[in-house]
Design a protein around this motif. Structure first.
Motif, PDB file in Angstrom:
ATOM      1  N   THR A 179      -3.036   4.977  -2.669  1.00  0.00           N
ATOM      2  CA  THR A 179      -4.160   5.694  -2.063  1.00  0.00           C
ATOM      3  C   THR A 179      -4.476   6.976  -2.827  1.00  0.00           C
ATOM      4  O   THR A 179      -5.634   7.391  -2.882  1.00  0.00           O
ATOM      5  CB  THR A 179      -3.881   6.029  -0.590  1.00  0.00           C
ATOM      6  OG1 THR A 179      -2.721   6.877  -0.486  1.00  0.00           O
ATOM      7  CG2 THR A 179      -3.667   4.758   0.237  1.00  0.00           C
ATOM      8  N   VAL A 189      -7.554   2.106   2.796  1.00  0.00           N
ATOM      9  CA  VAL A 189      -7.539   0.670   2.512  1.00  0.00           C
ATOM     10  C   VAL A 189      -7.944  -0.092   3.768  1.00  0.00           C
ATOM     11  O   VAL A 189      -7.272  -0.001   4.797  1.00  0.00           O
ATOM     12  CB  VAL A 189      -6.147   0.219   2.032  1.00  0.00           C
ATOM     13  CG1 VAL A 189      -6.165  -1.275   1.693  1.00  0.00           C
ATOM     14  CG2 VAL A 189      -5.704   1.027   0.816  1.00  0.00           C
ATOM     15  N   VAL A 199       0.855  -1.188   0.000  1.00  0.00           N
ATOM     16  CA  VAL A 199       0.000   0.000   0.000  1.00  0.00           C
ATOM     17  C   VAL A 199       0.891   1.238   0.000  1.00  0.00           C
ATOM     18  O   VAL A 199       1.607   1.503   0.963  1.00  0.00           O
ATOM     19  CB  VAL A 199      -0.946   0.028   1.205  1.00  0.00           C
ATOM     20  CG1 VAL A 199      -1.799   1.305   1.177  1.00  0.00           C
ATOM     21  CG2 VAL A 199      -1.843  -1.209   1.213  1.00  0.00           C
TER      22      VAL A 199
END
Length: 293
Positions: free
Chosen positions: A118, A212, A76
């Motif tokens: 993101t 997330v 991420v």
């Protein structure tokens, strides 16, 4: 949290690793969160000693999160990156051991299957690429890179200054040209991108920003991205970032998110939170605080 060189947290069957890139310099706080004055920070004793210094200086980090789920190895965000030309001195031509740290966590770049972005800011996409023979090539050649369709389409029509255009040239466009970037439609209720991995729309910082959410065996965690930069924003959700595209919407998103998490067992993993980085949101005075995990 484990005491290994690469900190990690357990969420059901998922182990989430924090992959450190670099601490951010003390000047970052006053620039990024100008409303977080020393007096305001000092008024929140729980921020000390982990998240702020006694003089009110905020502590902020650049790190990413990695985990494996259903046979997929997931990252991420990708941090600032090495050797990138950046207007921000703290990001300019870094030379960190991030790839080695990522490998130490068990995620060498060639093993990564999925990279979730993101949003498309310079300190979240930098390791999308690395320099090879003078060209920028995808760092994770086997991975699909995901971001929200709204996010990419917003920047496609945005009148960028040269610094932001440079970031897209070296960290986004090479991934697109390699055919590795997938754009995801993210409805209000979120969308699953892997078993137990859900993108949650958290707009305001950027129009297509996502958090997330991870779920496993009844346990839940949420990676913030930049909808929350620092724990001081739990106590004062009105404190926004100087680079928020839509400050009012960013604040509304932050308030709604924190309200939904307060008093639950959801683990909040802050993308820029200094160690101990993760905790649970609990009510405190007229706002919230982070109870470290």
């Amino acid at each position: 949290m484990t005491t290994t060189a690469v900190p990690s947290w357990t969420v059901g069957d998922i182990t989430v690793h924090r992959v450190d890139e670099t601490p951010l310099p003390p000047a970052t706080g006053p620039w990024l969160l100008p409303g977080a004055t020393p007096d305001l920070v000092a008024g929140q004793g729980w921020l000390h000693p982990d998240f702020a210094d006694p003089d009110g200086t905020l502590r902020l980090d650049s790190h990413t999160f990695a985990f494996a789920v259903d046979g997929l190895r997931v990252l991420v965000d990708t941090g600032i990156g090495n050797g990138k030309e950046r207007a921000n001195p703290a990001w300019h031509r870094l030379d960190t051991d991030y790839p080695r740290t990522l490998a130490a966590a068990g995620f060498p770049p060639e093993s990564v299957d999925l990279v979730i972005l993101t949003h498309l800011h310079a300190d979240h996409v930098g390791w999308n690429t690395r320099e090879v023979d003078g060209s920028w090539v995808p760092t994770f050649p086997r991975a699909r890179y995901l971001t929200s369709r709204v996010e990419r389409e917003f920047w496609a029509s945005y009148d960028m200054d040269e610094a932001r255009a440079q970031m897209f040239r070296d960290s986004v466009v090479p991934v697109e040209e390699a055919g590795l970037l997938d754009l995801v439609d993210v409805p209000a209720e979120g969308v699953d991108v892997a078993p137990g991995v859900r993108l949650i729309p958290t707009p305001g910082h950027t129009p297509g920003h996502v958090a997330v959410e991870l779920t496993s065996r009844g346990r839940t965690a949420l990676v913030t991205g930049d909808c929350v930069h620092h724990p001081v924003q739990l106590a004062h959700p009105s404190v926004g970032a100087c680079v928020d595209i839509d400050p009012d919407r960013a604040e509304a998103t932050r308030r709604a998110l924190l309200g939904s998490l307060a008093g639950t067992d959801t683990l909040l993993l802050g993308t820029h939170f200094a160690p101990p980085t993760a905790g649970r949101v609990v009510s405190h005075d007229d706002g919230y605080r982070l109870s470290p995990a």
